[in-house]
Write an enzyme that holds these catalytic residues in place. Structure first.
Site, PDB file in Angstrom:
ATOM      1  N   SER A  10     -42.475 -52.171  -1.556  1.00  0.00           N
ATOM      2  CA  SER A  10     -41.325 -51.355  -1.965  1.00  0.00           C
ATOM      3  C   SER A  10     -41.190 -50.143  -1.053  1.00  0.00           C
ATOM      4  O   SER A  10     -42.075 -49.284  -1.004  1.00  0.00           O
ATOM      5  CB  SER A  10     -41.501 -50.891  -3.409  1.00  0.00           C
ATOM      6  OG  SER A  10     -40.531 -49.908  -3.696  1.00  0.00           O
ATOM      7  N   HIS A  35     -38.764 -54.888  -0.520  1.00  0.00           N
ATOM      8  CA  HIS A  35     -38.113 -54.498  -1.774  1.00  0.00           C
ATOM      9  C   HIS A  35     -37.431 -53.144  -1.577  1.00  0.00           C
ATOM     10  O   HIS A  35     -38.078 -52.156  -1.207  1.00  0.00           O
ATOM     11  CB  HIS A  35     -39.175 -54.433  -2.872  1.00  0.00           C
ATOM     12  CG  HIS A  35     -38.639 -54.202  -4.239  1.00  0.00           C
ATOM     13  ND1 HIS A  35     -38.096 -55.218  -5.004  1.00  0.00           N
ATOM     14  CD2 HIS A  35     -38.569 -53.084  -4.998  1.00  0.00           C
ATOM     15  CE1 HIS A  35     -37.713 -54.721  -6.182  1.00  0.00           C
ATOM     16  NE2 HIS A  35     -37.981 -53.428  -6.200  1.00  0.00           N
ATOM     17  N   ASP A  37     -35.320 -50.295  -3.407  1.00  0.00           N
ATOM     18  CA  ASP A  37     -34.944 -49.728  -4.709  1.00  0.00           C
ATOM     19  C   ASP A  37     -33.754 -48.803  -4.559  1.00  0.00           C
ATOM     20  O   ASP A  37     -33.835 -47.784  -3.873  1.00  0.00           O
ATOM     21  CB  ASP A  37     -36.124 -48.930  -5.272  1.00  0.00           C
ATOM     22  CG  ASP A  37     -37.229 -49.832  -5.770  1.00  0.00           C
ATOM     23  OD1 ASP A  37     -36.928 -50.729  -6.565  1.00  0.00           O
ATOM     24  OD2 ASP A  37     -38.382 -49.632  -5.361  1.00  0.00           O
ATOM     25  N   MET A  39     -31.182 -46.313  -6.500  1.00  0.00           N
ATOM     26  CA  MET A  39     -31.082 -45.521  -7.741  1.00  0.00           C
ATOM     27  C   MET A  39     -29.881 -44.585  -7.660  1.00  0.00           C
ATOM     28  O   MET A  39     -29.577 -44.048  -6.600  1.00  0.00           O
ATOM     29  CB  MET A  39     -32.349 -44.687  -7.916  1.00  0.00           C
ATOM     30  CG  MET A  39     -33.616 -45.519  -7.901  1.00  0.00           C
ATOM     31  SD  MET A  39     -35.054 -44.474  -8.114  1.00  0.00           S
ATOM     32  CE  MET A  39     -36.355 -45.706  -8.040  1.00  0.00           C
ATOM     33  N   HIS A  68     -32.924 -54.070  -5.238  1.00  0.00           N
ATOM     34  CA  HIS A  68     -33.066 -53.858  -6.688  1.00  0.00           C
ATOM     35  C   HIS A  68     -32.135 -52.718  -7.090  1.00  0.00           C
ATOM     36  O   HIS A  68     -32.433 -51.547  -6.841  1.00  0.00           O
ATOM     37  CB  HIS A  68     -34.540 -53.529  -6.980  1.00  0.00           C
ATOM     38  CG  HIS A  68     -34.839 -53.251  -8.409  1.00  0.00           C
ATOM     39  ND1 HIS A  68     -36.037 -52.695  -8.831  1.00  0.00           N
ATOM     40  CD2 HIS A  68     -34.117 -53.462  -9.548  1.00  0.00           C
ATOM     41  CE1 HIS A  68     -36.032 -52.580 -10.141  1.00  0.00           C
ATOM     42  NE2 HIS A  68     -34.876 -53.020 -10.612  1.00  0.00           N
ATOM     43  N   MET A  70     -30.808 -50.244  -9.432  1.00  0.00           N
ATOM     44  CA  MET A  70     -31.024 -49.496 -10.679  1.00  0.00           C
ATOM     45  C   MET A  70     -29.869 -48.521 -10.817  1.00  0.00           C
ATOM     46  O   MET A  70     -30.023 -47.302 -10.705  1.00  0.00           O
ATOM     47  CB  MET A  70     -32.385 -48.787 -10.631  1.00  0.00           C
ATOM     48  CG  MET A  70     -33.541 -49.758 -10.798  1.00  0.00           C
ATOM     49  SD  MET A  70     -35.117 -49.036 -10.324  1.00  0.00           S
ATOM     50  CE  MET A  70     -35.009 -49.293  -8.572  1.00  0.00           C
ATOM     51  N   MET A 141     -39.804 -55.613 -15.130  1.00  0.00           N
ATOM     52  CA  MET A 141     -40.321 -54.270 -14.843  1.00  0.00           C
ATOM     53  C   MET A 141     -41.614 -54.050 -15.622  1.00  0.00           C
ATOM     54  O   MET A 141     -41.655 -54.233 -16.839  1.00  0.00           O
ATOM     55  CB  MET A 141     -39.324 -53.192 -15.260  1.00  0.00           C
ATOM     56  CG  MET A 141     -38.031 -53.125 -14.458  1.00  0.00           C
ATOM     57  SD  MET A 141     -38.191 -52.817 -12.689  1.00  0.00           S
ATOM     58  CE  MET A 141     -39.249 -51.385 -12.626  1.00  0.00           C
ATOM     59  N   PHE A 147     -39.382 -44.356 -10.675  1.00  0.00           N
ATOM     60  CA  PHE A 147     -40.385 -43.726  -9.818  1.00  0.00           C
ATOM     61  C   PHE A 147     -41.467 -44.727  -9.418  1.00  0.00           C
ATOM     62  O   PHE A 147     -41.845 -45.579 -10.224  1.00  0.00           O
ATOM     63  CB  PHE A 147     -41.043 -42.544 -10.543  1.00  0.00           C
ATOM     64  CG  PHE A 147     -40.043 -41.488 -10.936  1.00  0.00           C
ATOM     65  CD1 PHE A 147     -39.702 -40.471 -10.045  1.00  0.00           C
ATOM     66  CD2 PHE A 147     -39.414 -41.538 -12.171  1.00  0.00           C
ATOM     67  CE1 PHE A 147     -38.750 -39.520 -10.394  1.00  0.00           C
ATOM     68  CE2 PHE A 147     -38.459 -40.593 -12.526  1.00  0.00           C
ATOM     69  CZ  PHE A 147     -38.133 -39.577 -11.635  1.00  0.00           C
ATOM     70  N   GLY A 149     -45.499 -45.389  -8.077  1.00  0.00           N
ATOM     71  CA  GLY A 149     -46.801 -44.800  -8.359  1.00  0.00           C
ATOM     72  C   GLY A 149     -47.191 -44.706  -9.826  1.00  0.00           C
ATOM     73  O   GLY A 149     -48.130 -43.988 -10.162  1.00  0.00           O
ATOM     74  N   ASP A 179     -42.507 -55.950 -10.946  1.00  0.00           N
ATOM     75  CA  ASP A 179     -42.276 -54.701 -10.208  1.00  0.00           C
ATOM     76  C   ASP A 179     -42.792 -53.512 -10.999  1.00  0.00           C
ATOM     77  O   ASP A 179     -42.318 -53.230 -12.101  1.00  0.00           O
ATOM     78  CB  ASP A 179     -40.760 -54.572  -9.974  1.00  0.00           C
ATOM     79  CG  ASP A 179     -40.373 -53.342  -9.171  1.00  0.00           C
ATOM     80  OD1 ASP A 179     -41.260 -52.679  -8.601  1.00  0.00           O
ATOM     81  OD2 ASP A 179     -39.163 -53.056  -9.111  1.00  0.00           O
TER      82      ASP A 179
HETATM   83  C1  DX5 Z   1     -39.569 -48.341  -9.795  1.00  0.00           C
HETATM   84  C2  DX5 Z   1     -39.241 -49.274  -8.659  1.00  0.00           C
HETATM   85  C3  DX5 Z   1     -40.425 -49.940  -8.062  1.00  0.00           C
HETATM   86  C4  DX5 Z   1     -41.424 -49.007  -7.427  1.00  0.00           C
HETATM   87  C5  DX5 Z   1     -42.756 -49.694  -7.353  1.00  0.00           C
HETATM   88  O1  DX5 Z   1     -38.374 -47.867 -10.341  1.00  0.00           O
HETATM   89  O2  DX5 Z   1     -38.369 -50.291  -9.120  1.00  0.00           O
HETATM   90  O3  DX5 Z   1     -40.020 -50.908  -7.132  1.00  0.00           O
HETATM   91  O4  DX5 Z   1     -41.045 -48.590  -6.150  1.00  0.00           O
HETATM   92  O5  DX5 Z   1     -43.691 -48.794  -6.849  1.00  0.00           O
HETATM   93  P1  DX5 Z   1     -45.238 -48.927  -7.197  1.00  0.00           P
HETATM   94  O6  DX5 Z   1     -45.691 -50.240  -6.650  1.00  0.00           O
HETATM   95  O7  DX5 Z   1     -45.836 -47.763  -6.499  1.00  0.00           O
HETATM   96  O8  DX5 Z   1     -45.383 -48.864  -8.702  1.00  0.00           O
HETATM   97 ZN    ZN Z   2     -37.964 -52.023  -7.764  1.00  0.00          ZN
END
Ligand code: DX5
Ligand code: ZN
Length: 228
Positions: A10, A35, A37, A39, A68, A70, A141, A147, A149, A179
């Site tokens: 990601s 990946h 993300d 947002m 992805h 969001m 999810m 976020f 981490g 994810d």
């Molecule tokens: C969260 C994202 C994830 C995130 C995963 O909203 O959709 O893709 O970046 O990051 P890690 O692998 O650090 O949990």
């Molecule tokens: Zn994601």
């Protein structure tokens, strides 16, 4: 189940000042998917990057672009991500009614890309049952989106198993992606429940050696998948 495990780093966890180098790094590390993300500050309480960034990265790599979304308005923005070079665009179940979601999938197919459907942790997986004939992937999810981490939510395992069962029984081409919080400590849980696409942000970009991290996560996932 005997499906190939794919690793999808990601980009949210990458060094934002060096995105081109970071993309090359994970491609060289052997990751098949990237990946991305997206947002909007509404569907999730955070912002990330735009279609412009995705388009700028597209010529740098042959990796499969896994976008992805969001965002609360997937209909309004999905085409900009197709234009930017997405290979699959995933939308959230929570953002539209089933009729609209079906139209989204059909539209994405008409534009030559795959379509994914994602559920937040509190959304029951069975709510996508009537959509799997038109979607190519289910994204489960394992953290609250917004976020990187965060810690992997182990109690999502039943949802992964349900999706894997759908893939095994009715929809053999359905990809099952997990994810959030996936890394060396949790890849076995996700893949052992039947996921075949593992998103890993901090576990790959935060590792001292990204190649070793991708290899290790893949190995753990393959072993767990082989023991289902
Ligand atoms: C969260 C994202 C994830 C995130 C995963 O909203 O959709 O893709 O970046 O990051 P890690 O692998 O650090 O949990
Ligand atoms: Zn994601």
């Amino acid at each position: 189940m005997n499906r190939q495990i794919k690793i999808a780093p990601s980009l949210l966890a990458a060094d934002a000042a060096r995105l081109a180098d970071e993309v090359k790094k994970v491609e060289n590390a052997g990751a098949e998917w990237l990946h991305l993300d997206i947002m909007d500050g509404h569907f999730v309480p955070n912002l990330s990057f735009s279609a412009q960034t995705v388009a700028a990265l597209r010529p740098l790599t042959r990796m499969y672009f896994d976008v992805h979304l969001m965002i609360t308005d997937p209909v309004g923005y999905m085409d900009s991500f197709v234009d930017a070079g997405a290979d699959i665009v995933t939308v959230h179940k929570e953002t539209a009614d089933d009729e609209t979601l079906r139209k989204i999938a059909e539209h994405l197919h008409s534009r030559g890309v795959k379509a994914g459907i994602s559920v937040k942790p509190k959304t029951p997986i069975e709510t996508v049952a009537g959509l799997l004939d038109v979607f190519d992937m289910v994204l489960i999810m394992t953290v609250e989106p917004g976020f990187g981490g965060q810690s992997y939510m182990k109690d999502m395992d039943e949802k992964i198993k349900w999706a894997a069962k759908m893939a095994n029984t009715k929809y053999p081409n359905l990809e099952v992606e997990v994810d959030g919080g996936v890394g060396v400590k949790t890849a076995a849980l996700a893949a052992g429940s039947g996921a075949n696409v593992l998103v890993a942000g901090s576990a790959v970009f935060g590792a001292a050696d990204a190649s070793a991290a991708v290899k290790e996560i893949r190995g753990i996932g393959e072993t767990a998948a082989a023991n289902i």
